[in-house]
Design a protein around this motif. Sequence first.
Motif, mmCIF file in Angstrom:
data_model
loop_
_atom_site.group_PDB
_atom_site.id
_atom_site.type_symbol
_atom_site.label_atom_id
_atom_site.label_comp_id
_atom_site.label_asym_id
_atom_site.label_seq_id
_atom_site.Cartn_x
_atom_site.Cartn_y
_atom_site.Cartn_z
ATOM 1 N N ILE A 76 -53.022 26.210 8.971
ATOM 2 C CA ILE A 76 -52.818 27.545 9.533
ATOM 3 C C ILE A 76 -53.175 28.591 8.485
ATOM 4 O O ILE A 76 -52.896 28.417 7.295
ATOM 5 N N PHE A 77 -53.827 29.639 8.939
ATOM 6 C CA PHE A 77 -54.151 30.796 8.115
ATOM 7 C C PHE A 77 -53.688 32.009 8.898
ATOM 8 O O PHE A 77 -54.134 32.233 10.025
ATOM 9 N N PHE A 78 -52.736 32.778 8.332
ATOM 10 C CA PHE A 78 -52.200 33.926 9.045
ATOM 11 C C PHE A 78 -51.862 35.041 8.066
ATOM 12 O O PHE A 78 -51.819 34.844 6.852
ATOM 13 N N GLY A 79 -51.639 36.225 8.622
ATOM 14 C CA GLY A 79 -51.279 37.368 7.812
ATOM 15 C C GLY A 79 -50.012 38.019 8.324
ATOM 16 O O GLY A 79 -49.703 37.955 9.520
ATOM 17 N N VAL A 80 -49.264 38.609 7.410
ATOM 18 C CA VAL A 80 -48.128 39.470 7.726
ATOM 19 C C VAL A 80 -48.388 40.758 6.965
ATOM 20 O O VAL A 80 -48.348 40.769 5.730
ATOM 21 N N GLU A 81 -48.730 41.804 7.694
ATOM 22 C CA GLU A 81 -49.185 43.065 7.107
ATOM 23 C C GLU A 81 -50.307 42.772 6.121
ATOM 24 O O GLU A 81 -51.306 42.194 6.499
#
Length: 116
Positions: A76-81
């Motif tokens: 998984i590759f994700f962003g938070v802000e």
Amino acid sequence: MLEGRGVVRETDMPEEMQGRVLELAYQALDLHEVSDCQSIAHYIKQKFDEDYGAAWHCVVGKEFGSCITHLRGTFIFFGVEMMEFLIFKDGNDFSLTKEEAVGVLQLQDSTKKIIT
């Protein structure tokens, strides 16, 4: 702590596992300074090793490139802000052929290419 909602950019992880890693990311951001990427990554990696067995890897930061090999269903590759999170499992799954078990992902500053 960052207040933003997680945005999944790329994944092959089951939904239940995706939910767990996002939950852990929020917990890590609550427990550690946003600038302490190493502690945030260590927290997530340690919890995923406990929950899903060893050989998990976690990269956290505002800007990074990568080229990884991972077991299918564990990426998984994700962003938070402004923070980016890359979590994947490396290892051997002898029930699958090499071609079935391994995917290669290249990331360069949020530009993605998948090669399988």
